[in-house]
Design a protein around this motif. Sequence first.
Motif, PDB file in Angstrom:
ATOM      1  N   ARG A 131       7.369  26.713  64.347  1.00  0.00           N
ATOM      2  CA  ARG A 131       8.730  26.635  63.821  1.00  0.00           C
ATOM      3  C   ARG A 131       8.716  26.376  62.322  1.00  0.00           C
ATOM      4  N   LYS A 132       7.841  25.431  61.923  1.00  0.00           N
ATOM      5  CA  LYS A 132       7.741  25.106  60.507  1.00  0.00           C
ATOM      6  C   LYS A 132       7.275  26.344  59.728  1.00  0.00           C
ATOM      7  N   GLU A 133       6.357  27.067  60.333  1.00  0.00           N
ATOM      8  CA  GLU A 133       5.821  28.268  59.704  1.00  0.00           C
ATOM      9  C   GLU A 133       6.939  29.256  59.397  1.00  0.00           C
ATOM     10  N   LYS A 134       7.788  29.467  60.382  1.00  0.00           N
ATOM     11  CA  LYS A 134       8.858  30.442  60.199  1.00  0.00           C
ATOM     12  C   LYS A 134       9.905  29.962  59.209  1.00  0.00           C
ATOM     13  N   GLU A 135      10.213  28.666  59.272  1.00  0.00           N
ATOM     14  CA  GLU A 135      11.193  28.129  58.337  1.00  0.00           C
ATOM     15  C   GLU A 135      10.744  28.321  56.898  1.00  0.00           C
ATOM     16  N   GLU A 136       9.478  27.932  56.651  1.00  0.00           N
ATOM     17  CA  GLU A 136       8.944  28.056  55.299  1.00  0.00           C
ATOM     18  C   GLU A 136       8.941  29.516  54.852  1.00  0.00           C
ATOM     19  N   SER A 137       8.529  30.408  55.761  1.00  0.00           N
ATOM     20  CA  SER A 137       8.481  31.825  55.409  1.00  0.00           C
ATOM     21  C   SER A 137       9.859  32.320  55.011  1.00  0.00           C
ATOM     22  N   ARG A 138      10.868  31.901  55.792  1.00  0.00           N
ATOM     23  CA  ARG A 138      12.231  32.331  55.487  1.00  0.00           C
ATOM     24  C   ARG A 138      12.638  31.872  54.094  1.00  0.00           C
ATOM     25  N   LYS A 139      12.223  30.634  53.782  1.00  0.00           N
ATOM     26  CA  LYS A 139      12.568  30.067  52.492  1.00  0.00           C
ATOM     27  C   LYS A 139      12.014  30.946  51.370  1.00  0.00           C
ATOM     28  N   TYR A 140      10.747  31.300  51.507  1.00  0.00           N
ATOM     29  CA  TYR A 140      10.127  32.071  50.426  1.00  0.00           C
ATOM     30  C   TYR A 140      10.626  33.508  50.394  1.00  0.00           C
ATOM     31  N   MET A 141      10.924  34.060  51.585  1.00  0.00           N
ATOM     32  CA  MET A 141      11.482  35.408  51.612  1.00  0.00           C
ATOM     33  C   MET A 141      12.776  35.455  50.813  1.00  0.00           C
ATOM     34  N   LYS A 142      13.555  34.376  50.942  1.00  0.00           N
ATOM     35  CA  LYS A 142      14.830  34.304  50.242  1.00  0.00           C
ATOM     36  C   LYS A 142      14.603  34.162  48.738  1.00  0.00           C
ATOM     37  N   GLN A 143      13.664  33.289  48.391  1.00  0.00           N
ATOM     38  CA  GLN A 143      13.363  33.074  46.973  1.00  0.00           C
ATOM     39  C   GLN A 143      12.931  34.348  46.280  1.00  0.00           C
ATOM     40  N   VAL A 144      12.072  35.085  46.940  1.00  0.00           N
ATOM     41  CA  VAL A 144      11.494  36.272  46.313  1.00  0.00           C
ATOM     42  C   VAL A 144      12.342  37.505  46.606  1.00  0.00           C
ATOM     43  N   ASN A 145      13.341  37.329  47.463  1.00  0.00           N
ATOM     44  CA  ASN A 145      14.242  38.418  47.806  1.00  0.00           C
ATOM     45  C   ASN A 145      13.546  39.570  48.525  1.00  0.00           C
ATOM     46  N   ILE A 197       3.568  39.799  49.457  1.00  0.00           N
ATOM     47  CA  ILE A 197       2.324  39.243  48.923  1.00  0.00           C
ATOM     48  C   ILE A 197       2.632  38.153  47.902  1.00  0.00           C
ATOM     49  N   ILE A 198       3.660  38.403  47.091  1.00  0.00           N
ATOM     50  CA  ILE A 198       4.005  37.393  46.098  1.00  0.00           C
ATOM     51  C   ILE A 198       4.502  36.117  46.792  1.00  0.00           C
ATOM     52  N   SER A 199       5.335  36.268  47.823  1.00  0.00           N
ATOM     53  CA  SER A 199       5.798  35.097  48.579  1.00  0.00           C
ATOM     54  C   SER A 199       4.614  34.324  49.108  1.00  0.00           C
TER      55      SER A 199
END
Lengths: 320, 323, 514
Positions: free
Chosen positions: C377-391, C413-415
């Motif tokens: 769950r933590k993995e997915k949450e963090e990923s979502r966060k970075y996906m949003k940051q990097v768009n 890759i940048i995320s």
Amino acid sequence: MKTNKFKLDNIFQYSTYIVLALIFIVFTIGSDKFLTHKNVYTTMFNGGPLILITCAVTFSLLVGVIDLSVGAMGYASGCLAGILIKNYDAPIVLAFLAGIALATFIGWINSVFIVKLKMNAMLVSMGMMLIIRAIAKIITHDKTISLFSLSFLRQAKIKALGGFPILLLVVFFIVLVCNIVLKQTPFGRKLLAVGSNETVAKNVGINTDRIKSAALIICGAICGIAGCFWVITLGSVVVTGLVSYEFLAIAAAVLGGTSLLGGRGSFYPGSFIGALILLFIASGMAIMGISPYAIPFVRGVIIFIAMYVDSLRHKAMMLA
Amino acid sequence: MVLDRIKFFGQRNKQLLGMLGAIAVMLLVLSISVENFMTWTNITNLLAQVAPIAFMATGITFVLITKGMDISGPAVMAASSVIAVAFITSFKVITAVHLISGCMILLLAGGFFGFINGLAIAKLKMVPLVVTLSMMTVATGLATVLGGARGLPTIPSAYANFFNKYTVIVMVILISSALDFLLTGTSFGRKVYYIGNKEETARISGINTDNVILIVYIICGICAALAGIVNVAIISTARASMGPQSQILDVVSAAVIGGVSVQGGKGRVRDACLGAFLIVGVNNVMNLIGVSDYFTTLIKGSIIIFAMGISSFRQFYFSRIRA
Amino acid sequence: MEKKSPLQLKNISMTFPGVKALNNVSFTAHQGEVLGLVGVNGAGKSTMMNILGGLLQPDKGSEIIINGESVKIKNPRVAEDLGIAFIQQEVAAFETMNVYENVLASDFDKWRKNRSPFLNKKAMKEEVRKHLATLDCYIDVDTPTHSLTVGEKQMVQIARALSQGGQILLFDEPTASLSDHETQKLFEIINNLRTQGYIIFYISHYLDEIFEMCDRVVALRDGQKTGEAPISEINKEKLVDMMIGHFVETTERKNSRDKDDIILRAENITGVKFPRNISFDLHKGEILGVWGLLGSGRSELFNTLLGFDKMVEGTISFNQNGELCEINHKDLYQHVGYLTEGRHHNGVFLDMTIAENITSSDLDRFASKGIGILNNRKEKEESRKYMKQVNVKAVDENMIVSKLSGGNQQKVIISKWMLKDPDILFMDEPTKGVDVGAKAEIQNLIFDRSEKGVSFVVVSSELEEIMNLCDRIIVIAEGKLVGEVNRDDFSKEALMAGIVKQEEKVENEQVQVG
């Protein structure tokens, strides 16, 4: 830079000869029975099937396919020939042709599965090996078929050369033909091209599927010849015939410098000398009275070293 | 909501459902064709028979996922068993301590063979097929030499009594679930999938790929040793022929039928074990129906090709969708 | 030669499952002209080339007319018979074979000795020498191909196209892997071929090249033709407008950092071949550019520095707790991220989900101590966060990466490296093969992060980009450090100066040796 690399390449090229020479020197010192006409000829004659199967598997390796059914295809061919001769009194030539035809046919089936249907080559050929062995066992009822009528072929010898077995010429002839096909004909170049880089080959308009299929079918045909040769050398069809020859043959080809990744390899010196190395190690060890159990050991270790050298060569190539 | 969940689960576990379906069909055929098949004894016997193949399939699943290959399984199994039994029988009076240390030696030997494989493949960058091929010859040779001409003596029946079919079934279930979890639920397992998907990328991502690959081959060796423990219990001794080289086909096909991809990056221990159940089950069906051994081999060969066909078709289909 | 042989494309459409890669595209190519095909990634250029080269089959209703005859190009062989030769983006060679075998690979059967089954090697080599000579390229035809440089392999590929006797040559990003010098040579060759009456298709990302080489351009966008014009009638802005519909401005770097703490010091970094004896300092929050031609050892510098290639000599020091101390590759890698050049080759796990890709750089963060149980769950949450940051534009974090476009894959890759939150991020061609919109986003992201104290080392082949991006640029040629330019002194001339000097020196050396 470039000259250096060529030198390195050359050393690798001659490495097979060097290894073979070393083996001869070691065993000649170890036993005076090793370097005799009789031993050399018998070893090569009995090793004929291995040499031929190595040539066969080299065809498949050149296009980047690891065919594990080579031993079984040879067995199928020899088995069919033996049954035809023994049970149906078929003329020897016809029986052998039937055997070779059968192996060629199996090679074709392999090619359909592997090339047309794009299945994993190793597993398909492994499955094929199982199926062939199973069918053969059912048909022969697990019994040995003795063939006395073939002994004249086995005993045909050239006196002038100290008892050179005539049939060995067949082996040499096939190695020679394979070599010419690879080095002198358009087909040979296409084999190398497909093995070297299949995508590019397809893009420049080579019919890669056809070339791969052809390689697998030829592989089958040569296995068929090897099977007939095996029946002649042994004078009977035994159930365990040519078992694990696929591994030996691949090892021999690799020893001879054929790449498992395709696109690099040769029949002479490659496969031929590679097979001789394995054969003479076994013969030398037997003559020196070393336990037969130790032979697989030594073989395993040698294959291992050969592979290591091969990976070094690959690295050297990529760095250049 | 619940329906969606079920649907999602189904989508993610197509392989599992397919396997369960196939096994159900197999059991149905068995119970129809053989009288009184569905007895406790028969079922537990069948499960215990699956154990060696299931263990080795578990090991090879790890290897296949990293895009590797290990065909030395059965040979390693035989060699480690022979080493262990030779150790045990070298004592005049054999006590439980000897048996336990024998088991330890068996597992260590299996792990050691795997370690050698892994070393050559991960560190020396050699082709897995050829490395494990030479390991196969060497291990078989070793088992033959150590086993001697007359074979090893038998070990006390206490061993077989301890590793009875119930112990074996519990072992299979516990160990394979543990390894399944290792693969799907831990960072180590994730790294294994990363490597199978693209080793180069894994390395760039800061993963020590060499170590992971090394450990994977050690696991495979230990799994073969576990199969050895079960097999020693069955024949009460050990010999080179207990691990025929052709058995690797059963093992690989169990994994492949279970949806483990030979191309790397896909598969689960759970499904591979069910594949082992299916393969051994087919063997049993044949036996019970009275088909000769040879036909069984024939059918098994065809099953491999068939399973390959399905997986390559699936790949072809997906590649069409993606392009 | 007298007869005109135009190539007409009528209503070409190509449908992949779910995507219309080409939609009713029609245009004509004339003899003796270089026709530029432009568009952003995924516009359909390569699809068009693949159709002409016989690698893809267009939808029904599409028509290709050569010399007034409607043809169907079923496979590469047919394309060849029709006189179409395809020079691909990636240099494609048979590494294990010789030069002459590579050149003549498309038709070995033609080279039999008067109807015998044997090859006439002498004639083959003669023919290859002839073709290589027209290209002004004198490689020994017996050289194994794996020992050639990328440029030489490209020549071999062009020689192959010529040997097929085609009249229509398709160049798909031919300069992508060439040095400037080799590019110039290629342009001469293309000009030469133009005067000989070939029809030449030219695809490139570099607009300068399009203006230099082409007579006419056809622009594609989302599989549709958005413009067609003689090159003399348009300018760069117009062309970009045709390609993307609007002109994207990239932000200027506002306040370039003052030099404060040194975070990394590399001294005498020497690899097996490249790099040779390179030293440089990197400051905290700095964006350092590494400029050099392809083959100058830029990527090798990264690989050697980070321990993927063997480092023969050199020391690396890293700033830990305010002190600069020597560090080995393994420990250094704990603190850095590395975005490599080959996205498909070693950037992503294509068959895995976005989340699994993003967390791969720092997996242990999501694992428990001991046996390392993953917290999904933590993995997915963090990923979502970075996906949003990097768009990253995707349905959700469970999407398989291979289904994303090139630009979005690059963002994944940048995320991934953002998640690791490294002190230094090495980026090799961060915007290669990314369309203009995503390019600007990536640049802004780099700026943003450097403000927060992350240092960057960036390699780029595009002068404009690197000049826009960096605070300081070091120049390398032939694996050696040949110059260093600060932001205030950035100019094309300043960057090229070092390289030209170096090349002249090398050439002089060669003359002396020769």
